[in-house]
Motif scaffolding. Structure first.
Motif, short mmCIF file in Angstrom:
data_model
loop_
_atom_site.label_atom_id
_atom_site.label_comp_id
_atom_site.label_asym_id
_atom_site.label_seq_id
_atom_site.Cartn_x
_atom_site.Cartn_y
_atom_site.Cartn_z
N LEU A 1 44.49 7.52 46.41
CA LEU A 1 44.71 7.61 47.87
C LEU A 1 44.32 6.03 47.91
N PHE A 2 43.42 5.11 47.28
CA PHE A 2 43.05 3.78 47.58
C PHE A 2 44.38 3.07 46.95
N ASN A 3 45.06 3.36 46.01
CA ASN A 3 46.29 2.64 45.47
C ASN A 3 47.29 2.82 46.46
N ARG A 4 47.56 3.83 47.27
CA ARG A 4 48.34 4.17 48.19
C ARG A 4 48.45 3.55 49.37
N ILE A 5 47.14 3.25 49.92
CA ILE A 5 46.76 2.56 50.94
C ILE A 5 47.12 1.00 50.75
N ARG B 1 50.07 -1.31 52.43
CA ARG B 1 49.96 -2.69 53.35
C ARG B 1 50.69 -3.80 52.39
N LYS B 2 51.13 -3.74 51.18
CA LYS B 2 51.78 -4.66 50.64
C LYS B 2 53.29 -4.45 50.95
N LEU B 3 53.76 -3.27 51.25
CA LEU B 3 55.32 -2.96 51.61
C LEU B 3 55.48 -3.08 52.88
N TYR B 4 54.81 -2.67 53.79
CA TYR B 4 54.95 -2.79 55.15
C TYR B 4 54.21 -3.91 56.21
N GLY B 5 52.98 -4.27 55.45
CA GLY B 5 52.32 -5.25 56.41
C GLY B 5 52.24 -6.51 55.78
N ARG B 6 52.97 -6.87 54.76
CA ARG B 6 52.59 -8.27 54.05
C ARG B 6 52.67 -9.56 54.85
N HIS B 7 53.63 -9.65 55.82
CA HIS B 7 53.87 -10.74 56.26
C HIS B 7 52.98 -10.77 57.76
N GLN B 8 52.93 -9.64 58.48
CA GLN B 8 52.51 -9.67 59.92
C GLN B 8 50.99 -9.48 59.77
N GLY B 9 50.67 -8.84 58.66
CA GLY B 9 49.10 -8.21 58.44
C GLY B 9 48.79 -7.17 59.05
N PRO C 1 57.30 15.26 61.40
CA PRO C 1 56.76 15.81 62.59
C PRO C 1 55.57 16.43 62.51
N ILE C 2 54.66 16.28 63.54
CA ILE C 2 53.02 16.89 63.16
C ILE C 2 52.43 16.71 62.28
N VAL C 3 52.91 16.76 61.05
CA VAL C 3 52.07 16.41 60.15
C VAL C 3 51.94 14.93 59.70
N GLY C 4 52.85 14.04 60.11
CA GLY C 4 52.83 12.67 59.91
C GLY C 4 52.66 12.11 58.56
N ASN C 5 51.84 11.25 58.07
CA ASN C 5 51.77 11.00 56.77
C ASN C 5 50.64 11.80 55.91
N ALA C 6 50.24 12.65 56.50
CA ALA C 6 48.92 13.33 55.86
C ALA C 6 49.30 13.93 54.33
N LEU C 7 50.61 14.25 54.12
CA LEU C 7 50.73 14.81 52.64
C LEU C 7 50.90 13.68 51.83
N GLN C 8 51.13 12.52 52.28
CA GLN C 8 51.11 11.38 51.28
C GLN C 8 49.67 10.68 51.27
N ILE C 9 48.79 11.15 51.93
CA ILE C 9 47.35 10.53 51.80
C ILE C 9 46.63 11.81 51.46
N ASN C 10 47.05 12.91 51.21
CA ASN C 10 46.41 13.96 50.53
C ASN C 10 46.40 14.00 48.95
N ALA C 11 45.92 12.93 48.59
CA ALA C 11 45.67 12.62 46.94
C ALA C 11 44.33 12.52 46.48
N ASP C 12 44.17 12.55 45.31
CA ASP C 12 42.81 12.44 44.78
C ASP C 12 42.24 10.76 45.19
N ARG C 13 41.19 10.51 44.78
CA ARG C 13 40.40 9.41 45.67
C ARG C 13 40.93 8.16 44.82
N GLU C 14 41.33 8.25 43.64
CA GLU C 14 41.71 7.13 43.05
C GLU C 14 43.33 6.76 43.43
#
Length: 537
Positions: free
Chosen positions: A85-89, A93-101, A70-83
């Protein structure tokens, strides 16, 4: 009702009701009434906003994505170093949007919908209404103002119409001399790395070369970045990108009131003073030069008429289009010049560096490219190529395009939706930040078989490139708000690569699998792109 004589003495009678305000309408009562109306208006606005936000949340949360706080959303998950962060994005995408895109994340109370299927991308980028840049582009505004990259839809349409002639084919042809000259300086610098078996990071060399090219073509003034890599201007360019990316990642730095209290804000101001000061100085000098030369120098008179053949900087064209400040002020010109320098600097140097590295991983592809260069140039490895000769190097162009497919300079593109977009299963409501994950879009196996392989044949006519979905490959974005300078960048990349490949054989030091990617303003590798070179016989 009593009647009173007219005070003007003309015999007319005026009802007392008209001339006297009712007792209940005193000043205090009127103020209370206005306060009540104001409170009612604000309450209605809050109610409308809450209902719209509930609607946005309702539709966004139907899209697959990671669990939120609540309130924070996924901010803690994307608060990572730049390398990371890209891997998490990419992993999200692969985990949740693989088929529907399509998938979603929440950065605090702000939703981001990640998209990587051509059919879905088309619905976003082809729109003539949803052309507002994403919220994150606002962090570039201290540097670029509201130029072509960051401006709102209305201003963008006006500016695009003014700026399009600056990228005319004839004008690009005039810049080939600058490309070749600065590429020759780059080749001289690279000679110092001959015999370095440990390899070196080619990105640094290419980036300085590209900065020299874009500054000379945009402002008509060389900055000698390759000879003076420690200059204040070069360092300011490097530093400001780091600051803006760091602010984007950290949710608590988003409010201006917080960011202005940090040391990074003071460092940003110092960089902006250097960058803006240089641009304004060049605008003043070039304007004075043009004014002094009109009527005495046929070069400027001819160029104003569109018939000049000598090289003309983008800045000169903007000054001509400004109509003495009535169409474009100096601040407007500075916004566009700075936008040209950013858009034509890091993006092009990144494309060239990735192409060099990938050619170093595939010797057969590299030899095929140099064979084409020799054929077009008649075996002459000293003469600089012309515009026509660069255009004939189709396989080299395919190599650049394939490098941009695997490692697009801009790995994500953002749009802030101003109206609803209906997809097959989901509705993206107005207010959503739509993020096109170009890095994954380009690796769709349904469109590019064996998508991780470096295969320039993907972009030869025999590969069926003409029948491919038009939004499956978008390294320069697509739709009405695509990149205005894509032909400029492609031409520069070919000219620089020709200069390097004719002199050196390139070998990649690292394997692609061992690279750690991250997104800054462009897509980079954590430890650079290391290559070895040897003199080509």
């Amino acid at each position: 009702m009593s009647l009173l004589s007219d005070p003007m003495g003309d015999g007319l009678l005026v009802p007392e009701l008209v001339t006297r305000a009712p007792r209940w309408a005193g000043p205090g009562t009127l103020g209370s009434l206005l306060l009540l109306l104001g409170i009612t208006f604000v309450t209605c606005c809050i109610a409308v906003y809450r209902e719209r936000y509930r609607r946005l949340v309702r539709h966004i949360d139907r899209i697959p994505g990671p669990a939120t706080v609540p309130i924070v959303g996924n901010a803690l998950q994307i608060n990572a170093d730049r390398e990371e962060l890209f891997n998490r994005i990419i992993a999200s995408r692969k985990l949740y949007g693989r088929h529907q895109g399509i998938s979603r994340i929440w950065n605090g109370l702000t939703p981001y919908v990640l998209i990587s299927k051509a059919q879905v991308v088309e619905k976003i980028l082809s729109s003539t209404r949803n052309i507002e840049k994403g919220r994150d582009y606002e962090f570039l505004q201290p540097w670029l103002g509201t130029g072509l990259l960051t401006s709102s839809a209305g201003k963008w349409q006006h500016r695009r119409k003014i700026l399009t002639p600056a990228f005319h084919f004839r004008i690009l042809s005039d810049f080939v001399g600058v490309f070749n000259q600065q590429a020759s300086v780059l080749v001289d610098k690279l000679r110092s790395e001959l015999g370095n078996d440990a390899g070196f990071d080619c990105v640094r060399y290419v980036t300085l070369c590209s900065l020299d090219i874009i500054c000379e073509t945009a402002m008509g003034c060389p900055v000698y970045a390759q000879q003076q890599s420690d200059s204040e201007y070069v360092k300011a360019h490097e530093k400001i990108g780091e600051i803006m990316l760091n602010r984007l990642q950290k949710l608590w730095l988003h409010p201006d009131a917080v960011f202005c209290c940090t040391g990074q804000y003071r460092e940003q101001r110092r960089c902006l003073d250097i960058l803006h000061g240089f641009s304004y100085r060049m605008i003043g000098e070039r304007r004075a030069m043009i004014q002094a030369s009109k009527g005495t120098d046929p070069f400027y008179d001819d160029c104003s008429a569109g018939t000049g053949r000598k090289q003309l900087a983008f800045l000169d064209l903007l000054i001509e289009a400004s109509d003495g400040g009535r169409v474009l002020s100096d601040a407007d010109i500075r916004e566009e010049v700075d936008t040209f320098i950013l858009g034509g600097h890091d993006t092009t140097s990144t494309a060239i560096s990735w192409t060099l590295f990938l050619l170093g991983t595939e010797p057969t592809v590299q030899e095929r490219a140099i064979a084409e260069i020799d054929e077009v140039m008649g075996g002459d490895r000293e003469r600089c190529p012309t515009m026509r000769e660069l255009a004939e190097m189709r396989y080299l162009e395919a190599c650049v395009k394939e490098a941009l497919r695997l490692y697009p300079s801009i790995p994500v593109i953002g749009r802030r939706l101003t109206e609803d977009v209906q997809l097959d299963e989901y509705l993206l409501p107005a207010g959503t930040n739509a993020v096109i994950v170009v890095y994954q879009l380009h690796r769709d196996p349904a469109i590019f078989p064996n998508p991780d392989k470096f295969n320039p044949d993907h972009f030869l006519p025999t590969a069926g490139a003409e029948t491919r979905h038009p939004f499956a490959y978008i390294p320069f974005s697509a739709g009405p708000r695509n990149c205005i300078g894509q032909k400029f960048g492609a031409l520069e990349a070919k000219a620089v690569l020709v200069a390097i490949l004719r002199q050196f054989r390139v070998e990649a030091v690292d394997r692609r699998e061992d690279l750690t990617l991250y997104g800054e303003l462009v897509l980079r590798s954590k430890d650079g792109l290391k290559i070895r070179i040897e003199k080509r016989e």
